[in-house]
Every structure is written in structure tokens, then in C-alpha cells.
Design an enzyme around this catalytic site. Structure first.
Site, PDB file in Angstrom:
ATOM      1  N   HIS A  15     -23.976  42.072 -11.850  1.00 54.38           N
ATOM      2  CA  HIS A  15     -24.612  40.839 -11.322  1.00 54.38           C
ATOM      3  C   HIS A  15     -26.127  40.978 -11.479  1.00 54.38           C
ATOM      4  O   HIS A  15     -26.769  41.706 -10.723  1.00 54.38           O
ATOM      5  CB  HIS A  15     -24.258  40.639  -9.848  1.00 54.38           C
ATOM      6  CG  HIS A  15     -24.784  39.357  -9.283  1.00 54.38           C
ATOM      7  ND1 HIS A  15     -23.980  38.446  -8.649  1.00 54.38           N
ATOM      8  CD2 HIS A  15     -26.022  38.810  -9.269  1.00 54.38           C
ATOM      9  CE1 HIS A  15     -24.708  37.406  -8.263  1.00 54.38           C
ATOM     10  NE2 HIS A  15     -25.969  37.618  -8.623  1.00 54.38           N
ATOM     11  N   HIS A  17     -30.005  38.944 -12.654  1.00 56.91           N
ATOM     12  CA  HIS A  17     -30.843  37.810 -13.087  1.00 56.91           C
ATOM     13  C   HIS A  17     -31.970  38.353 -13.962  1.00 56.91           C
ATOM     14  O   HIS A  17     -32.743  39.202 -13.502  1.00 56.91           O
ATOM     15  CB  HIS A  17     -31.473  37.116 -11.881  1.00 56.91           C
ATOM     16  CG  HIS A  17     -30.468  36.555 -10.922  1.00 56.91           C
ATOM     17  ND1 HIS A  17     -30.031  35.263 -10.974  1.00 56.91           N
ATOM     18  CD2 HIS A  17     -29.800  37.132  -9.885  1.00 56.91           C
ATOM     19  CE1 HIS A  17     -29.138  35.053 -10.007  1.00 56.91           C
ATOM     20  NE2 HIS A  17     -28.987  36.175  -9.328  1.00 56.91           N
ATOM     21  N   LYS A 101     -19.751  31.132 -13.029  1.00 57.50           N
ATOM     22  CA  LYS A 101     -20.390  31.329 -11.724  1.00 57.50           C
ATOM     23  C   LYS A 101     -20.351  30.068 -10.888  1.00 57.50           C
ATOM     24  O   LYS A 101     -20.780  28.999 -11.332  1.00 57.50           O
ATOM     25  CB  LYS A 101     -21.855  31.767 -11.942  1.00 57.50           C
ATOM     26  CG  LYS A 101     -22.662  31.966 -10.664  1.00 57.50           C
ATOM     27  CD  LYS A 101     -22.177  33.158  -9.842  1.00 57.50           C
ATOM     28  CE  LYS A 101     -22.859  33.221  -8.489  1.00 57.50           C
ATOM     29  NZ  LYS A 101     -24.082  34.005  -8.482  1.00 57.50           N
ATOM     30  N   HIS A 138     -20.939  32.687  -5.368  1.00 59.53           N
ATOM     31  CA  HIS A 138     -21.982  32.832  -4.353  1.00 59.53           C
ATOM     32  C   HIS A 138     -21.314  32.367  -3.064  1.00 59.53           C
ATOM     33  O   HIS A 138     -21.207  31.162  -2.814  1.00 59.53           O
ATOM     34  CB  HIS A 138     -23.222  32.000  -4.680  1.00 59.53           C
ATOM     35  CG  HIS A 138     -24.312  32.219  -3.672  1.00 59.53           C
ATOM     36  ND1 HIS A 138     -25.424  32.974  -3.920  1.00 59.53           N
ATOM     37  CD2 HIS A 138     -24.401  31.841  -2.368  1.00 59.53           C
ATOM     38  CE1 HIS A 138     -26.173  33.036  -2.823  1.00 59.53           C
ATOM     39  NE2 HIS A 138     -25.572  32.357  -1.869  1.00 59.53           N
ATOM     40  N   HIS A 176     -22.347  39.887  -4.209  1.00 63.43           N
ATOM     41  CA  HIS A 176     -23.335  40.392  -3.233  1.00 63.43           C
ATOM     42  C   HIS A 176     -22.895  40.232  -1.787  1.00 63.43           C
ATOM     43  O   HIS A 176     -23.525  39.539  -1.004  1.00 63.43           O
ATOM     44  CB  HIS A 176     -24.708  39.752  -3.452  1.00 63.43           C
ATOM     45  CG  HIS A 176     -24.702  38.263  -3.757  1.00 63.43           C
ATOM     46  ND1 HIS A 176     -24.117  37.342  -2.945  1.00 63.43           N
ATOM     47  CD2 HIS A 176     -25.216  37.573  -4.796  1.00 63.43           C
ATOM     48  CE1 HIS A 176     -24.278  36.144  -3.462  1.00 63.43           C
ATOM     49  NE2 HIS A 176     -24.935  36.256  -4.593  1.00 63.43           N
ATOM     50  N   ASP A 249     -27.850  42.139  -8.228  1.00 63.17           N
ATOM     51  CA  ASP A 249     -28.467  40.848  -7.887  1.00 63.17           C
ATOM     52  C   ASP A 249     -29.985  40.961  -7.939  1.00 63.17           C
ATOM     53  O   ASP A 249     -30.684  40.271  -7.206  1.00 63.17           O
ATOM     54  CB  ASP A 249     -28.006  40.334  -6.519  1.00 63.17           C
ATOM     55  CG  ASP A 249     -28.307  38.854  -6.336  1.00 63.17           C
ATOM     56  OD1 ASP A 249     -28.576  38.162  -7.340  1.00 63.17           O
ATOM     57  OD2 ASP A 249     -28.310  38.391  -5.184  1.00 63.17           O
TER      58      ASP A 249
HETATM   59  O1  DOR Z   1     -31.717  36.214  -3.409  1.00 66.18           O
HETATM   60  C1  DOR Z   1     -31.214  35.596  -4.332  1.00 66.18           C
HETATM   61  N1  DOR Z   1     -31.898  35.320  -5.467  1.00 66.18           N
HETATM   62  N2  DOR Z   1     -29.965  35.164  -4.198  1.00 66.18           N
HETATM   63  C2  DOR Z   1     -29.407  34.364  -5.099  1.00 66.18           C
HETATM   64  O2  DOR Z   1     -28.280  33.998  -4.912  1.00 66.18           O
HETATM   65  C3  DOR Z   1     -30.154  33.896  -6.287  1.00 66.18           C
HETATM   66  C4  DOR Z   1     -31.236  34.801  -6.617  1.00 66.18           C
HETATM   67  C5  DOR Z   1     -32.239  34.207  -7.592  1.00 66.18           C
HETATM   68  O3  DOR Z   1     -31.823  33.669  -8.616  1.00 66.18           O
HETATM   69  O4  DOR Z   1     -33.433  34.291  -7.335  1.00 66.18           O
HETATM   70 ZN    ZN Z   2     -27.534  36.457  -7.893  1.00 67.49          ZN
END
Ligand code: DOR
Ligand code: ZN
Length: 346
Positions: A15, A17, A101, A138, A176, A249
Site C-alpha cells: 500500500h 502513494h 481501490k 479504505h 491500514h 501507506d
Molecule cells: O493519511 C492518509 N493519506 N490516508 C489516506 O487514506 C490517503 C493518504 C493520502 O493520499 O495522502
Molecule cells: Zn493510502
């Protein structure tokens, strides 16, 4: 203690980003240094909602990798109420899209295009079930009446329980997880249900959001929870149960977007992710269980081969900088200005 080293099969991050553009170029090398593969979250603006968009995004990630890196981005599609069963079929056939997702609309960063009512996309979930394409959730309700610290537990009651009954053959990951309720639901739940756990939810409880003042760099979604929940998460990941696996995450936001009158949710752990997980397992006296959590349970769940290479961690401290570069903007990494207790050596 120094010189104590452990060797692990090279792990994966299930997971992650990495954003896009200049931000992508500066953050993806951190993950590529530690992990062989990562499930890439699709919450860009606009969202990565089609196969074409996902394949283009994949190419941009590959272009941003350091020379010689063999890091593999595992792409996902962003589920919207416009997603069609045909798109799912194309995703399953693409060879590069490994999951879909589900963001409840408005639940978090760039979740505005998410799903308002999951029942409206049941034909899409049906198609995913046929192809064995996992649904990544989520898991928080967005009902403003529900206390923000209870949104995960209420999601389990109101949505997850219904989904596992309606789609018993659909692989699902509760992403998460942050609560004892989630740990208990997943460990006793159906075979096709698993969960990812972040390093920050294993290391911090909700006091960290308010320690000596308001700490925007400890703000993430789902929020950090009480100490008893953190302990339940540590218990889950160190139990050896194959339903729990590593998903950082890691979610980079420029400093200005976090230190703001309406700051963004997200914690940047990618720089030291594996070292942070090692600290958790070491403190729990469970270093022997780290490898399976980080490198076996994830690929086993996704039906992918385990990695063949190895990495080595040394029990020694290393400094974490106050700031890092996020494509020309300032980023603040997790535990900025502090130290790791472990160091990745190769
Ligand atoms: O803390 C987070 N940041 N939780 C999420 O679900 C998305 C993520 C983000 O993309 O910044
Ligand atoms: Zn995330």
C-alpha cells in the site's frame, strides 16, 4: 548493540502513494531502495480510474526509477460509481492491474470521486469476484454523525460484514487497519480477507497527534488510535498470522499542505519504512516473524511469487533528516530530526 544483522527476503509494500510529476521522481527511489514491488494507490487528481490511465501512470513510475532499479509498480484502479464491469475485465486482462481501490466518497485525500453507496457498484464487484481481482478498502464510514475515531469500527459493522457475505469469493484487503475491532474481525474472518498495517500505526498512539502541541505530521487517515489499539496491531503482525502484511501507506504531502489551517492527512514513512517495522518487531521480541510479514504473506495473498533477492538490516542507529526534497518542495519525513534504531545495509 551494534553489528547485529538480520537478512530477509526482499520485501514488498502492499500500500503506497507515490503521487506524480516531480514529487513522484523524488519519492519513488526511497521505496525502490527497500522493496521489490509496491501496490500503487490510484488517488491522483484526476483519479486513476481506467486501464489506460493506470498503464500510463505505470510508465511514468518506471521512468522515475533510479537507473538499474528493478522495482515493480503494481497498479490499481480507483473505483467510482462510473466504473464498468467491462473495465474490470480489461484490468484483469492487462497483466499490470492487481487490485481495485474503494474509497468511500470523501473519506480522505482525493477521495471525492469515490463511491457514495457501495451497493451501486455490486455488478462491478461481481465481475472482480469472477476474475479474483482484489478489492482494497479504505475502511472508514464518512457519516458525519459518527465520531472520527470510530469510523473504522463502524465501517466493519455497516459495510465490511455485508460485503464478505455478498461476495464470499472476492479477495478483500482492509487497508491500514488501526483498531482492535479490525484485528479481531480479520483474524477470525473469511479466508479471502486480509489486512495491511502501517509502521506509523504500529509505533504511535493518538497522543502523538497532540504531544506538546498540535502535530500535523502525525495526522493521517484513519487517525492514530488509543494505546490498546496500537498494542492489538503489534500483536496481530507479530503473531505470524498470514492475513496481516506490510503496507506503509506512506503518503507524501509538501510541508505547507500539512502545516496549514486545514492540513492534509498523510505521513511520509517511505524513507525508513523497513527500519521502522524492524524496530516494532524487535521491541516485541519477534524479529523472527518480520520476514513473513514483510515478504511472504503479501505475495501469498495476491497469488504472486515471493521475491528471490535479500536485504540486510543492522541494529544500529541512523539519523533521519529534518526535511527531504519532494520535487522542489520541502517534505517532512516521519520522525524528522530523530533516529532509526535499525539501518538497511544492503
Ligand atoms: O493519511 C492518509 N493519506 N490516508 C489516506 O487514506 C490517503 C493518504 C493520502 O493520499 O495522502
Ligand atoms: Zn493510502
Amino acid at each position: 548493540m551494534t553489528d547485529f544483522r538480520i537478512q530477509l527476503t526482499r520485501p514488498d509494500d502492499w500500500h503506497l502513494h507515490v503521487r506524480d510529476g516531480q514529487m513522484l521522481e523524488s519519492v519513488v527511489p526511497d521505496s525502490a531502495r527497500q522493496f521489490a514491488r509496491a501496490i500503487i494507490m490510484p488517488n491522483l487528481k484526476p483519479p486513476v480510474a481506467t486501464v489506460v490511465q493506470a498503464l500510463e501512470y505505470r510508465k511514468r513510475i518506471l521512468m522515475a526509477l533510479p537507473e538499474g532499479s528493478e522495482f515493480q509498480p503494481l497498479m490499481t484502479l480507483y473505483l467510482t460509481e462510473q466504473t464498468t464491469p467491462e473495465e474490470i475485465r480489461a484490468a484483469a486482462d492487462s497483466g499490470h492491474i492487481h487490485a481495485v481501490k474503494y474509497y468511500p466518497a470523501g473519506a480522505t485525500t482525493n477521495a471525492a470521486s469515490g463511491v457514495g453507496d457501495i451497493r451501486r457498484v455490486f455488478p462491478v464487484l461481481e465481475q472482480m469476484q469472477q476474475h479474483g481481482l482484489p478489492l482494497l478498502m479504505h475502511g472508514e464510514v464518512t457519516d458525519p454523525e459518527v465520531d472520527v475515531f470510530d469510523r473504522e469500527a463502524v465501517f466493519i459493522e455497516r459495510e465490511l460484514d455485508m460485503l464478505v457475505q455478498e461476495f464470499p469469493g472476492l479477495p478483500m484487503v482492509l487497508e491500514h487497519i488501526t483498531t482492535r475491532a479490525a484485528v479481531e474481525y480479520v483474524q477470525d474472518g473469511p479466508d479471502k480477507l486480509a489486512a495491511t498495517v502501517t509502521a506509523h500505526h504500529l509505533l504511535l498512539n493518538r497522543n502523538a497527534i497532540f504531544q506538546g502541541g498540535l502535530r500535523p505530521h502525525h495526522y493521517c487517515l484513519p487517525l492514530l488510535k488509543r494505546e490498546q489499539h496500537r498494542q492489538a496491531l503489534v500483536g496481530a503482525v507479530t503473531s505470524g498470522n498470514a492475513r496481516f502484511f506490510l503496507g506503509t501507506d506512506s503518503a507524501p504531502h509538501p510541508r505547507g499542505a500539512k502545516e496549514s489551517d486545514c492540513g492534509c492527512a498523510g505521513i511520509y514513512t517511505a524513507r525508513n519504512a523497513l527500519e521502522l517495522y524492524a524496530e516494532v518487531f524487535d521491541e516485541a521480541g519477534a524479529l523472527d516473524r518480520l520476514e513473513a510479514f514483510a515478504a511472504f504473506h503479501g505475495p501469498d495473498f495476491y497469488g504472486m511469487p515471493r521475491n528471490s533477492g535479500t536485504i540486510e538490516l543492522e541494529r544500529t542507529e541512523a539519523e533521519i533528516p529534518e526535511t527531504v526534497d519532494f520535487g522542489g518542495q520541502v517534505g517532512v519525513p516521519f520522525r524528522a530530526g530523530g533516529r532509526t534504531r535499525w539501518r538497511l545495509v544492503g
